[in-house]
Write a protein that holds these residues in place. Structure first.
Motif, PDB file in Angstrom:
ATOM      1  N   ILE A 151      -2.594  41.152 -32.760  1.00  9.64           N
ATOM      2  CA  ILE A 151      -1.964  42.403 -33.210  1.00  9.64           C
ATOM      3  C   ILE A 151      -2.819  43.632 -32.891  1.00  9.64           C
ATOM      4  O   ILE A 151      -2.380  44.762 -33.097  1.00  9.64           O
ATOM      5  N   TYR A 152      -4.049  43.415 -32.400  1.00  5.60           N
ATOM      6  CA  TYR A 152      -4.922  44.528 -32.046  1.00  5.60           C
ATOM      7  C   TYR A 152      -5.195  44.529 -30.546  1.00  5.60           C
ATOM      8  O   TYR A 152      -5.290  43.464 -29.918  1.00  5.60           O
ATOM      9  N   ASP A 153      -5.361  45.726 -29.974  1.00  6.27           N
ATOM     10  CA  ASP A 153      -5.699  45.787 -28.561  1.00  6.27           C
ATOM     11  C   ASP A 153      -7.155  45.359 -28.348  1.00  6.27           C
ATOM     12  O   ASP A 153      -7.924  45.225 -29.301  1.00  6.27           O
ATOM     13  N   ILE A 154      -7.514  45.123 -27.086  1.00  6.91           N
ATOM     14  CA  ILE A 154      -8.849  44.597 -26.780  1.00  6.91           C
ATOM     15  C   ILE A 154      -9.939  45.579 -27.208  1.00  6.91           C
ATOM     16  O   ILE A 154     -10.991  45.171 -27.722  1.00  6.91           O
ATOM     17  N   ALA A 155      -9.713  46.874 -27.013  1.00  9.30           N
ATOM     18  CA  ALA A 155     -10.716  47.873 -27.390  1.00  9.30           C
ATOM     19  C   ALA A 155     -11.099  47.755 -28.855  1.00  9.30           C
ATOM     20  O   ALA A 155     -12.277  47.908 -29.218  1.00  9.30           O
ATOM     21  N   SER A 156     -10.130  47.468 -29.713  1.00 10.48           N
ATOM     22  CA  SER A 156     -10.398  47.380 -31.155  1.00 10.48           C
ATOM     23  C   SER A 156     -11.398  46.278 -31.482  1.00 10.48           C
ATOM     24  O   SER A 156     -12.179  46.414 -32.430  1.00 10.48           O
ATOM     25  N   HIS A 157     -11.398  45.219 -30.694  1.00 12.20           N
ATOM     26  CA  HIS A 157     -12.322  44.111 -30.962  1.00 12.20           C
ATOM     27  C   HIS A 157     -13.770  44.522 -30.673  1.00 12.20           C
ATOM     28  O   HIS A 157     -14.679  44.185 -31.439  1.00 12.20           O
ATOM     29  N   PHE A 158     -13.977  45.239 -29.584  1.00  6.97           N
ATOM     30  CA  PHE A 158     -15.325  45.718 -29.278  1.00  6.97           C
ATOM     31  C   PHE A 158     -15.801  46.716 -30.339  1.00  6.97           C
ATOM     32  O   PHE A 158     -16.941  46.657 -30.804  1.00  6.97           O
ATOM     33  N   ILE A 159     -14.908  47.615 -30.735  1.00 11.98           N
ATOM     34  CA  ILE A 159     -15.257  48.632 -31.739  1.00 11.98           C
ATOM     35  C   ILE A 159     -15.587  47.980 -33.077  1.00 11.98           C
ATOM     36  O   ILE A 159     -16.547  48.365 -33.756  1.00 11.98           O
ATOM     37  N   GLU A 160     -14.797  46.975 -33.468  1.00  7.94           N
ATOM     38  CA  GLU A 160     -14.993  46.342 -34.777  1.00  7.94           C
ATOM     39  C   GLU A 160     -16.353  45.657 -34.866  1.00  7.94           C
ATOM     40  O   GLU A 160     -17.010  45.713 -35.913  1.00  7.94           O
ATOM     41  N   ILE A 161     -16.793  45.030 -33.788  1.00  8.70           N
ATOM     42  CA  ILE A 161     -18.096  44.364 -33.804  1.00  8.70           C
ATOM     43  C   ILE A 161     -19.208  45.393 -33.997  1.00  8.70           C
ATOM     44  O   ILE A 161     -20.122  45.199 -34.800  1.00  8.70           O
ATOM     45  N   PHE A 162     -19.132  46.506 -33.276  1.00 10.21           N
ATOM     46  CA  PHE A 162     -20.149  47.546 -33.432  1.00 10.21           C
ATOM     47  C   PHE A 162     -20.129  48.127 -34.841  1.00 10.21           C
ATOM     48  O   PHE A 162     -21.183  48.327 -35.462  1.00 10.21           O
ATOM     49  N   ALA A 163     -18.936  48.388 -35.361  1.00 14.75           N
ATOM     50  CA  ALA A 163     -18.818  49.001 -36.685  1.00 14.75           C
ATOM     51  C   ALA A 163     -19.316  48.073 -37.783  1.00 14.75           C
ATOM     52  O   ALA A 163     -20.033  48.497 -38.701  1.00 14.75           O
ATOM     53  N   SER A 164     -18.967  46.800 -37.705  1.00 12.87           N
ATOM     54  CA  SER A 164     -19.336  45.852 -38.765  1.00 12.87           C
ATOM     55  C   SER A 164     -20.828  45.545 -38.783  1.00 12.87           C
ATOM     56  O   SER A 164     -21.358  45.073 -39.790  1.00 12.87           O
ATOM     57  N   HIS A 165     -21.523  45.837 -37.674  1.00 14.52           N
ATOM     58  CA  HIS A 165     -22.967  45.576 -37.608  1.00 14.52           C
ATOM     59  C   HIS A 165     -23.787  46.873 -37.529  1.00 14.52           C
ATOM     60  O   HIS A 165     -24.990  46.824 -37.278  1.00 14.52           O
ATOM     61  N   ASN A 166     -23.096  48.013 -37.736  1.00 10.36           N
ATOM     62  CA  ASN A 166     -23.780  49.315 -37.731  1.00 10.36           C
ATOM     63  C   ASN A 166     -24.589  49.531 -36.456  1.00 10.36           C
ATOM     64  O   ASN A 166     -25.745  49.976 -36.486  1.00 10.36           O
ATOM     65  N   LEU A 167     -23.967  49.230 -35.320  1.00  8.14           N
ATOM     66  CA  LEU A 167     -24.660  49.335 -34.041  1.00  8.14           C
ATOM     67  C   LEU A 167     -24.431  50.666 -33.338  1.00  8.14           C
ATOM     68  O   LEU A 167     -25.106  50.965 -32.343  1.00  8.14           O
ATOM     69  N   GLY A 168     -23.478  51.458 -33.825  1.00  5.68           N
ATOM     70  CA  GLY A 168     -23.214  52.736 -33.189  1.00  5.68           C
ATOM     71  C   GLY A 168     -21.767  53.142 -33.328  1.00  5.68           C
ATOM     72  O   GLY A 168     -20.966  52.490 -33.999  1.00  5.68           O
TER      73      GLY A 168
END
Length: 283
Positions: free
Chosen positions: A87-104
C-alpha cells in the motif's frame, strides 16, 4: 564481525562460524542453511550465541534488537516482496527506515537511495514512485538489495539470489552485486545452492548438509575436498538411502565405509580450509 557459537535450531546442529568477509553458505534446500537467517533475525527460537560486536543478538530486548535492524544487520529474503508493504510506494520504505532510526531527513534518505539504485543499474525516479506490485522480478530483487544496503549495515544477508529470476536476470543481479560490493563497507553473507553464484561473490565458503558444516574455507569451489561439495558442484547429489549415526553424508557418499556409517568425522585442517571427512586422516 558477527560470530556464531554453536547455533542450534531444529534443522541446524551447532553451527559455529566467524563472518568477517563476504561469505557464502552452500547447501541444497532443507540443508539447514536457511535457519541461520531465521535465527539471526529471531524468527525462530534458537540455542547458542550470535555475537555482533560482542553483544548476543539472541539475548537483546526487542527495542535493542530493532535498533540494530537495518543499521547493523539487514536481510534480503528469497522472496524480495516480503520487504515491502504493497500500500506504500517504494520511496516510503527508504524514508521510513531513516526516520525510525533517526538517520536523517526524508530528502537525505532519498538522495542515498537514488545513489544505491543507480549502482544497481536502476532508474531511481521510476523505482521510487512505483509500488512493489508494479516492479518486474529483476527490478524488485535489485530494489530489495538497495533497501537492505543503503544504510550501509555491517552485515547484509542474501537468501537464494536467483529465486524467481530468469537465467539472464540472475547474471544481471550478480553483476550488480559485484559493483555494489566495490563501493560499500557492508559484508555480505550469501546463502545459496548455486556454487557459480558463490564463486563470483564470496571470499570464503561454508558448506552445509543436513544441518552440519562439512567443509569450509577459501578456494573450496575451485578445489573441493568433501564428497558432498564435489557432488553439489557436479550436480550429482544422490538421495539418502538410510539414516546414519556417523557422517551425515555417508549413506549417499560413493566413498563411504563402515567407519563413515557409525563414527562422526572430526574437523581436519587441510591447507586453507577445514573438512569433516574420514578420507583425510593423514593431514
Amino acid at each position: 564481525m558477527i560470530q556464531y557459537e554453536c547455533l542450534t535450531v531444529k534443522k541446524l546442529n551447532c553451527f559455529t562460524a566467524i563472518i568477517s568477509s563476504n561469505t557464502g553458505v552452500l547447501g541444497q534446500r532443507d540443508s539447514g542453511k536457511e535457519e541461520i537467517i531465521r535465527a539471526t533475525f529471531r524468527l525462530v527460537k534458537a540455542k547458542g550465541k550470535i555475537l555482533l560486536d560482542g553483544n548476543d543478538v539472541l539475548s537483546l530486548d526487542e527495542e535493542s534488537f530493532r535498533k540494530i535492524l537495518w543499521t547493523k544487520i539487514s536481510w534480503v529474503p528469497y522472496d524480495s516482496s516480503q520487504l515491502f508493504d504493497p500500500i506504500y510506494d517504494i520511496a516510503s520504505h527508504f524514508i521510513e527506515i531513516f526516520a525510525s532510526h533517526n538517520l536523517g531527513t526524508s530528502d537525505y534518505a532519498l538522495d542515498i537511495a537514488k545513489d544505491y539504485l543507480k549502482i544497481l543499474g536502476l532508474n531511481p525516479e521510476e523505482i521510487l514512485k512505483s509500488y512493489v506490485t508494479q516492479l518486474s522480478p529483476l527490478k524488485l530483487k535489485k530494489t530489495a538489495i538497495a533497501l537492505a544496503t543503503f544504510t550501509e549495515p555491517e552485515h547484509v544477508f542474501l537468501d537464494d539470489i536467483e529465486y524467481g529470476l530468469s537465467e539472464l536476470d540472475q547474471i544481471q543481479v550478480v553483476n550488480s552485486l559485484i559493483d555494489l560490493m566495490s563501493v560499500t563497507s557492508s559484508k555480505f553473507l550469501i546463502l545459496d545452492n548455486d556454487p557459480a553464484v558463490l564463486s563470483r561473490l564470496t571470499d570464503y565458503v561454508i558448506v552445509v548438509y543436513k544441518g552440519e558444516v562439512v567443509e569450509e574455507g577459501k578456494d573450496i569451489l575451485l578445489d573441493p575436498l568433501h564428497p558432498y561439495t564435489i557432488d553439489v558442484i557436479k550436480g550429482q547429489v544422490r538421495p539418502d538411502i538410510f539414516p546414519s549415526s556417523g557422517c551425515v553424508y555417508s549413506s549417499s557418499c560413493r566413498f563411504n565405509s563402515m567407519k563413515c556409517l557409525i563414527e562422526k568425522p572430526k574437523p581436519v585442517k587441510v591447507g586453507n580450509r577445514v573438512v569433516r571427512c574420514h578420507l583425510y586422516p593423514w593431514f
